[in-house]
Design a protein around this motif. Structure first.
Motif, short mmCIF file in Angstrom:
data_model
loop_
_atom_site.label_atom_id
_atom_site.label_comp_id
_atom_site.label_asym_id
_atom_site.label_seq_id
_atom_site.Cartn_x
_atom_site.Cartn_y
_atom_site.Cartn_z
N THR A 197 1.00 -1.16 -0.12
CA THR A 197 -0.28 -0.60 -0.01
C THR A 197 0.97 1.15 0.19
OG1 THR A 197 -0.26 -0.16 2.19
CG2 THR A 197 -1.83 -0.95 1.22
N PRO A 198 0.63 2.13 -0.60
CA PRO A 198 1.53 3.54 -0.51
C PRO A 198 1.45 4.68 0.97
CG PRO A 198 -0.41 3.19 -2.93
CD PRO A 198 -0.45 2.57 -1.56
N ALA A 199 0.17 3.81 1.54
CA ALA A 199 0.37 3.95 2.94
C ALA A 199 1.81 3.83 3.70
CB ALA A 199 -0.67 4.06 4.29
N ASP A 200 1.70 2.53 3.38
CA ASP A 200 2.84 1.88 4.33
C ASP A 200 4.13 1.72 3.43
OD1 ASP A 200 1.28 0.39 5.94
OD2 ASP A 200 0.74 -1.55 4.52
N VAL A 201 4.18 2.52 2.12
CA VAL A 201 5.44 2.36 2.15
C VAL A 201 5.97 3.92 2.33
CG1 VAL A 201 6.58 3.20 -0.72
CG2 VAL A 201 5.24 1.33 -0.48
N ILE A 202 4.91 5.31 2.11
CA ILE A 202 5.51 6.76 2.86
C ILE A 202 5.99 6.64 4.41
CG2 ILE A 202 4.27 8.52 3.22
CD1 ILE A 202 2.54 7.98 0.91
N ARG A 203 4.93 6.00 5.40
CA ARG A 203 5.29 5.97 6.30
C ARG A 203 6.71 4.56 6.67
NH1 ARG A 203 5.35 1.40 9.63
NH2 ARG A 203 4.45 0.14 7.92
N LEU A 204 6.67 4.14 6.46
CA LEU A 204 8.79 3.34 6.38
C LEU A 204 9.14 4.34 5.84
CD1 LEU A 204 9.70 -0.01 6.37
CD2 LEU A 204 10.89 1.41 4.63
N THR A 205 9.58 4.59 5.18
CA THR A 205 10.01 6.10 3.85
C THR A 205 11.09 7.47 4.62
OG1 THR A 205 9.60 4.89 2.03
CG2 THR A 205 10.94 6.78 2.51
N ALA A 206 9.12 7.74 5.45
CA ALA A 206 9.48 8.77 6.39
C ALA A 206 10.81 8.45 7.98
CB ALA A 206 7.89 9.22 6.92
N ASP A 207 10.36 7.56 8.07
CA ASP A 207 10.93 7.15 9.41
C ASP A 207 11.90 6.98 8.99
OD1 ASP A 207 8.20 7.52 10.76
OD2 ASP A 207 7.62 4.83 10.51
#
Length: 832
Positions: free
Chosen positions: A188-198
């Protein structure tokens, strides 16, 4: 045009020979006043120091020498480049003072080197202040002692090579590889964004990191990494940054701002907006797709920050990986969207859907246009719409996902049962919904329910057959005893032979009591008899039955009674408990045809949650136990599984109904207790009854042996539709000194109850035709609030738990009953 002179070029060189050809650092050494340093004037320097300086000045690799205990620094031009802004002040300074941020490190170097030892470091990480700010550097360092003219260590020389760029590149490569590996399984895009930002936020020590989708000049932030600053999840305008910055985005390279307050590319509005969001510096990387902006990766610092070229490159490379991962996740999402059998939708709280999956058309028949142009409430069943809208509004307020079921209209006019899971989106205006069609499952459940109903009906019919075969023989024998006894009494009275009447009366009475006991067991199995739950001394009850038990067991069986000295009072029906003990002892006797031993025991026990988890119908707490143990034949595991089933018996036909243990089980459960059986073939059997402890202060029930109590002229009204029962009750009352008034039903009784006639007690059957006994009692209490009432019933379904049925001044008896029991009960009520 000015001319740049090389060191020592164009002038006479009167310097000491060891400095000649040594570059800029040689000039600085020659010009410096060394008298103020621990080395003293240059003229007094020993040959070993001069030779070491000559050697390091002419090297093209960075070398620094730390002379004496103070570690006075002497270095070449290559080292001066490494020193950065700290040069030339470092030259001639003591190393611990020249590099105070690594004083402990250099202190160890001096201690080891002056002891004549060497040190070697590879990719040593240090934080140096070379240009006025902390800087993380990595170096290869080789330290060796420098010997004086006597061969003793007088200083330490260091050959170094800065490996910062290589180490940073290796670490950056490892970080990017690790990030790519972590992004690969995400769907999911949301998971991609969350992991990358962290990941990148922690790596760069940023204040805020986010990836935003860009549509028509507006960016939507779904998730962000924050450290010490607030989240900015939501929608924002890129136009606010101003035309200069927007033009910089189109170049395709990272847009780097080191100080928001002074960067001329930002408009006044952009600076104000960024400052209000605690942004002091940032790196933005814009993603393009066919010359169109599609995404923005932003790394922000709350304070102004000088970003390195390596950091800028890293953010750009991460941005490319995020774009690829988001596109892959979006493609997977779209594939699942198209193939899903569930109804997938995106909708707003205003009542409209903005996206629906193809499953809507497959399941419901509506076209995509019809679904998106009508409010979603119009598709709901009218009865289901209000609770559905309420659930959605509650989700909007709590921001928590929720689940519910409703009926959705299909195009063919039918209703589909749909189970929904809905969750809010971060924008506060929309939510996503997943609906599962339960129509087939509901149909299967209905078919299963019908099959189960048919099976239960079949089992009921089988049970009726078992009942007929199991008790018909016994019941007919009992009826024969009653009918035959009465017939013989009539014949003997007619013949004047009164001497045999008592014998036949006793035989008929015994048969009738046996029949009453059989119906009592049937009711107990069904948990339908009315229990008289009271404080009961179980030890006293067992002692009172010892003689009966000895006679029942016979001479071949030894009876042993072990009673707990501190036994608590039980909350149970003493008569039913007596019957249960007798039944258990008879079963034990039959299991020991060749004799044996039977033990009756009592004890206190406290059941904790571990036991009650296995038997959830029991409450944790204190119980009184009564156990019956025999040394008989025991039971197999198969038999143990069936012992509580109705009509199950291992005895021959005519010798048992299979209701004994069923009755005991029903009695135990109805009184709030439990029963356990422990048995193995040839090892005997233990049956343990768990009875709730009585928690009040009432004295325990005792069996009175007094004479039948008589009345004192009180008036008792009897309402009974069965003429025989009514006759017997009134006769008993008259015989005991009471006045009686008869009524066949409530309609006949009400006028009398509403009159001025004296009535001290109302005795009424519960199951009257028309108004039942309970309703009659309520009417009677309206005109006679203090009237005492005794209910008589043969099947007290609604009164199985006495405390839930009876009000103060009321009591109950179960048919059939003996004259003495009726007299005692009436006297008890009238005395209260």
């Amino acid at each position: 045009m000015s001319t740049v002179l090389e060191p020592n070029v164009g002038r006479s060189d009167a310097r000491p020979a060891f400095l000649r050809g040594g570059g800029c650092c040689a000039d600085l050494i020659a010009e410096k006043n060394w008298a103020a340093t621990p080395l003293g004037p240059m003229e007094g320097w020993p040959p070993c120091l001069r030779n070491a300086i000559a050697l390091l000045l002419r090297s093209h690799v960075p070398i620094v020498m730390l002379w004496g205990d103070e570690g006075v620094m002497l270095y070449n031009d290559a080292y001066s480049g490494f020193a950065g802004g700290r040069h030339p002040e470092l030259l001639g300074s003591n190393v611990r003072e020249g590099w105070p941020e690594v004083a402990d490190f250099n202190d160890n170097v001096m201690r080891v080197g002056l002891a004549g030892k060497t040190l070697h470091y590879r990719d040593q990480e240090l934080t140096l202040h070379r240009n006025g700010a902390p800087e993380q550097v990595w170096m290869d360092l080789d330290y060796s002692p420098v010997l004086d003219d006597d061969g003793e260590p007088a200083g330490v020389i260091c050959i170094l090579a800065e490996t910062t760029e290589r180490v940073a590149a290796d670490r950056r490569t490892a970080f990017l590889l690790s990030l790519s590996d972590a992004l690969r399984p995400l769907t999911t895009p949301a998971d991609v964004i969350r992991l990358t930002a962290d990941r990148i936020g922690e790596w760069l020590g940023a204040s805020r990191v986010f990836y935003a989708e860009i549509v028509d000049g507006r960016m939507t932030v779904e998730r962000d990494f924050t450290c010490g600053v607030p989240s900015i999840v939501g929608e924002h305008s890129l136009e606010a940054f101003g035309p200069d910055l927007l033009a910089a985005y189109k170049i395709g390279t990272p847009v780097v701002v080191r100080d928001v307050t002074s960067d001329g590319r930002l408009s006044d509005g952009a600076r104000e907006g960024l400052s209000s969001r605690e942004v002091g510096a940032f790196i933005d990387v814009v993603m393009f797709e066919e010359a169109q902006w599609v995404g923005l990766l932003a790394v922000q610092s709350a304070a102004p920050r000088v970003w390195t070229s390596a950091e800028e490159t890293l953010v750009q490379e991460v941005g490319e990986r995020v774009k690829i991962a988001v596109e892959r996740a979006r493609a997977e999402r779209d594939r699942l969207w198209d193939l899903s059998q569930d109804l997938l939708a995106r909708a707003d709280y205003a009542g409209m859907m903005s996206a629906v999956s193809p499953a809507w058309t497959r399941v419901l028949g509506w076209s995509r246009t019809e679904l998106l142009t009508r409010g979603y409430e119009t598709f709901m069943h009218p009865e289901d719409a209000p609770p559905t809208i309420e659930a959605i509004q509650r989700m909007a307020a709590t921001r928590q996902p929720t689940r519910f079921e409703n009926r959705i209209a299909a195009q063919d006019g039918t209703w589909k049962h749909i189970e929904w899971t809905v969750a809010p989106e971060s924008d506060g205006a929309n939510f996503v919904a997943v609906g599962r069609d339960l129509s087939e499952a509901k149909a299967r459940d209905a078919d299963l329910q019908a099959a189960q109903d048919a099976l239960r009906q079949s089992q009921k019919m089988e049970a009726v057959g078992q009942l007929t075969g199991g008790i018909a023989h016994d019941f007919n024998n009992m009826l024969t005893g009653v009918i035959g006894g009465l017939d013989l009494i009539r014949r003997n009275i007619a013949a004047g032979k009164m001497d045999r009447v008592d014998k036949y009366l006793e035989a008929a009475t015994i048969s009738a009591e046996r029949a009453a006991g059989l119906t009592s067991r049937l009711l107990a199995f069904g948990r339908r008899q009315s229990l008289d739950l009271r404080a009961t001394d179980v030890n006293a009850m067992v002692v009172s039955m010892e003689d009966l038990l000895h006679r029942t067991l016979g001479e071949q069986i030894t009876l042993e009674v072990n009673l707990a000295e501190d036994l608590r009072n039980a909350y149970t029906d003493v008569n039913q408990l007596e019957s249960a003990l007798l039944n258990l002892c008879i079963n034990a006797r039959d299991a020991m045809p060749n004799g044996g031993k039977l033990i009756v025991e009592t004890d206190n026990i406290e059941l904790d949650e571990r036991y009650t988890r296995e038997y959830p119908e029991l409450e944790p707490g204190q119980y009184v136990t009564m156990s019956v143990t025999d040394t008989g034949s025991g039971m197999s595991a198969t038999t143990l599984e069936k012992v509580f089933e109705p009509f199950f018996t291992t005895k021959p036909v005519g010798q048992g109904t299979g209701l004994g243990l069923s009755m005991i089980y029903g009695f135990a459960r109805q009184s709030g207790g439990h029963i356990r059986i422990y048995s193995e073939p040839s090892q005997g059997t233990t049956v343990k009854l768990f009875l709730p402890r009585f928690k009040g202060s009432t004295e325990p029930e005792v069996v009175s042996k007094a004479e039948t109590p008589r009345g004192a002229g009180e008036t008792v009204m009897v309402v009974e539709d069965d003429a025989s029962v009514r006759l017997i009750v009134t006769e008993v009352l008259n015989e005991l000194g009471y006045r009686s008034i008869e009524a066949v039903d409530a309609a006949t009784a009400i006028p009398i109850l509403e009159s001025q006639r004296r009535i001290d007690l109302l005795v009424t059957d519960v199951g009257l035709p028309g108004l039942n006994g309970r309703q009659l009692a309520e009417i009677a209490r309206q005109s006679r609030p203090d009237l005492k009432i005794l209910f008589v019933t043969g099947y007290a379904r609604s009164a199985a738990v006495r405390s839930g049925f009876l009000d103060p001044g009321m009591d109950m008896m179960t048919k059939p009953f003996a004259v003495d029991a009726l007299a005692t009960k009436i006297r008890e009520i009238l005395r209260v």
